[in-house]
Design an enzyme around this catalytic site. Structure first.
Site, PDB file in Angstrom:
ATOM      1  CE  LYS A  33      -1.675  -2.221   3.305  1.00  0.00           C
ATOM      2  NZ  LYS A  33      -2.187  -2.826   4.510  1.00  0.00           N
TER       3      LYS A  33
ATOM      4  CD  GLU B 230       0.872  -6.880  10.742  1.00  0.00           C
ATOM      5  OE1 GLU B 230       1.929  -7.531  10.806  1.00  0.00           O
ATOM      6  OE2 GLU B 230      -0.003  -7.096   9.893  1.00  0.00           O
TER       7      GLU B 230
ATOM      8  CB  VAL C 212      -8.706  -1.443  -0.922  1.00  0.00           C
ATOM      9  CG1 VAL C 212      -9.928  -1.027  -0.101  1.00  0.00           C
ATOM     10  CG2 VAL C 212      -7.828  -0.243  -1.223  1.00  0.00           C
TER      11      VAL C 212
ATOM     12  N   GLY D  56      -5.472 -11.433   5.157  1.00  0.00           N
ATOM     13  CA  GLY D  56      -5.204 -12.873   5.160  1.00  0.00           C
ATOM     14  C   GLY D  56      -4.386 -13.276   3.941  1.00  0.00           C
TER      15      GLY D  56
ATOM     16  CE  LYS E 104      -5.987  -1.973   4.190  1.00  0.00           C
ATOM     17  NZ  LYS E 104      -6.293  -2.705   5.426  1.00  0.00           N
TER      18      LYS E 104
ATOM     19  N   GLY F 299      -8.209  -6.828   1.148  1.00  0.00           N
ATOM     20  CA  GLY F 299      -7.656  -8.193   0.999  1.00  0.00           C
ATOM     21  C   GLY F 299      -8.253  -8.895  -0.203  1.00  0.00           C
TER      22      GLY F 299
HETATM   23  N1  HSE Z   1      -3.340  -4.910   9.081  1.00  0.00           N
HETATM   24  C1  HSE Z   1      -4.434  -4.861   8.150  1.00  0.00           C
HETATM   25  C2  HSE Z   1      -5.754  -5.021   8.864  1.00  0.00           C
HETATM   26  C3  HSE Z   1      -4.342  -5.953   7.129  1.00  0.00           C
HETATM   27  O1  HSE Z   1      -5.779  -5.267  10.070  1.00  0.00           O
HETATM   28  O2  HSE Z   1      -6.779  -4.879   8.222  1.00  0.00           O
HETATM   29  C4  HSE Z   1      -3.591  -5.596   5.900  1.00  0.00           C
HETATM   30  O3  HSE Z   1      -4.189  -4.559   5.174  1.00  0.00           O
END
Ligand code: HSE
Length: 341
Positions: A123, A208, A150, A315, A223, A152
Site C-alpha cells: 500500500k 501485527e 484494499v 489474510g 486504503k 484483501g
Molecule cells: N493490518 C491490516 C488489517 C491488514 O488489520 O486490516 C492488511 O491490510
C-alpha cells in the site's frame, strides 16, 4: 506470462502455494500459465528463464531461504533484474512502508519504465505516489492493478468502480482495517479495555506485533487514499488525509454509544473534496457496523443509492486470490488488444 515475484511474506508464500496447487485450473479456466522467471525476498533473488517451480521455492523459503533452493541463479540485486530479465509482469508483495514507499515504489516504477504490467498488494508506494504512478503507467501503456491493497480478497475497488459505471459516485465510507474493527467490536461486546482487546487481537494473530499502522489509522488512510483515487478520481496522496486513530477510545464511550443503539467504528471517508480517517458512530444496523476482523465499504451513488460490500479484509490466501484476480484482468486486457489487431 513471465512473472517476477518480489516479497515472500505471508501473501507471497500464499501465492506460491496457490500457484502450485491450482496450476491446471488457472491455466485451463483462466488462461494464466504463469512462468516464474524470478522470485525475490529481502535477502536476494533466484532467477531461471525456463521458470521456477513454485512448490520448491516455497519449500526452500521455509527451510533455509531462497539460496538453499539449488536451482536457478542467485543474485543479491533483485531490483536490477527488472531491466535484465525478459518478463511480462511484476508481482509486488513487499511489505507496506508509509515513510518512503520502498522497496515497493522502486520496483513498481522500474517495472513500468521497462514495459512490464504490474500487480501490487503493497500500500505504501501507491498511497504516497498514486497519481504519478498511474500517469506513468498510462504513458507507458502498461496495466497497473492493486485489488489486494484494499479489502484483501474482497473486491472492493472493482465493486466500487462497477457502482459508478453508469452512475455518479459521491462518497466512499469504509471500515478498512480488520485489526481495529476487531478491537472495537470486542470492546463493544465484552466491555474489555482498548489495551486488553489489543492484546487479545495480537494473541489471535489479527494484529501485527507492532500494530502502530493499524491503530493510528494510517493503514486505513492508505486504503481510503487508493479508493479515493481509483473510484472517485480525486488525485490525492496520503498526506491529504486527516487521520486520527483509536488509541484514545475509552470503553465507556463505546458502552455509551451502544446504549444509544450506535457502534463506534474507525471509518475512512472520501467525498471528492475531503479525505478523513477517524472513529465515528454508525447505527448498529448500518451495514458498516460489521463485527470482528471484517471490512465493509459503502459506495454512495447519486442515482442508484448506497451499495455496501463486506468481507474478510486481510489474510494470506485471501490476498493472494486478489493477485490472481488482477492477473486475470491483465490477461483479458492483453487478449482484447491482440484480437483488435
Ligand atoms: N493490518 C491490516 C488489517 C491488514 O488489520 O486490516 C492488511 O491490510
Amino acid at each position: 506470462m513471465r512473472a517476477i515475484l518480489v516479497g515472500l511474506g505471508v501473501v507471497g508464500q500464499s501465492l506460491l502455494q496457490m500457484l502450485s496447487e491450482r496450476y491446471e485450473e488457472l491455466r485451463d479456466r483462466y488462461g494464466i500459465g504463469l512462468r516464474l522467471v524470478a522470485v525475490a525476498d529481502s535477502g536476494g533473488a533466484i532467477t531461471k528463464a525456463s521458470g521456477l517451480n513454485p512448490a520448491r521455492v516455497l519449500q526452500a523459503k521455509r527451510a533455509g531461504g531462497l539460496k538453499s533452493l539449488g536451482d536457478g541463479n542467485f543474485t543479491d540485486d533483485p531490483l536490477g533484474l527488472i531491466g535484465e530479465l525478459e518478463a511480462d509482469i511484476l508481482i509486488d508483495a513487499t511489505p507496506t512502508n508509509i515513510v518512503d514507499g520502498e522497496p515497493s515504489y522502486s520496483y513498481i516504477r522500474s517495472a513500468i519504465l521497462h514495459g512490464l504490467d504490474v500487480v501490487t498488494v503493497s500500500k505504501g508506494g501507491l498511497a504516497l505516489y498514486f497519481p504519478a504512478l498511474k500517469e506513468l503507467a498510462a504513458h507507458r501503456g502498461v496495466v497497473l492493478r492493486f485489488s489486494g491493497t484494499v479489502g484483501g480478497g474482497m473486491p472492493a475497488i472493482e465493486f466500487g468502480k462497477e457502482c459508478g459505471r453508469s452512475d455518479r459516485l459521491e462518497k466512499v465510507v469504509g471500515v478498512l482495517n480488520g485489526t481495529t474493527n476487531y478491537i472495537l467490536s470486542r470492546m463493544e461486546d465484552t466491555g474489555q479495555t482498548f489495551r486488553d482487546a489489543l492484546g487479545e487481537a495480537q494473541r489471535l494473530g489479527y494484529a501485527e506485533r507492532d500494530p502502530t499502522l493499524d491503530i493510528s489509522g494510517l493503514d486505513t488512510a492508505c486504503k481510503i487514499t487508493i479508493l479515493a483515487n481509483e473510484v472517485l478520481g480525486m488525485g490525492a496522496t496520503l498526506s491529504d488525509v486527516r487521520v486520527s486513530g483509536i488509541e484514545e477510545i475509552d470503553v465507556d464511550e463505546v458502552r455509551a454509544a451502544r446504549e444509544r443503539g450506535l457502534a463506534v467504528r474507525l471509518l475512512g471517508v472520501a467525498d471528492g473534496r475531503r479525505l478523513e480517517v477517524s472513529p465515528q458512530t454508525v447505527g448498529e444496523r448500518d451495514p458498516l457496523a460489521v463485527k470482528g476482523a471484517l471490512n465493509a465499504v459503502t459506495f454512495k451513488a447519486s442515482y442508484s443509492g448506497s451499495h455496501t460490500i463486506t468481507g474478510k479484509g486481510a489474510g494470506g490466501p485471501e490476498t493472494a486470490t486478489s493477485i490472481l484476480r488482477d492477473l486475470v484482468a491483465i490477461k483479458m486486457v492483453r487478449v482484447a488488444e491482440v484480437s483488435r489487431i
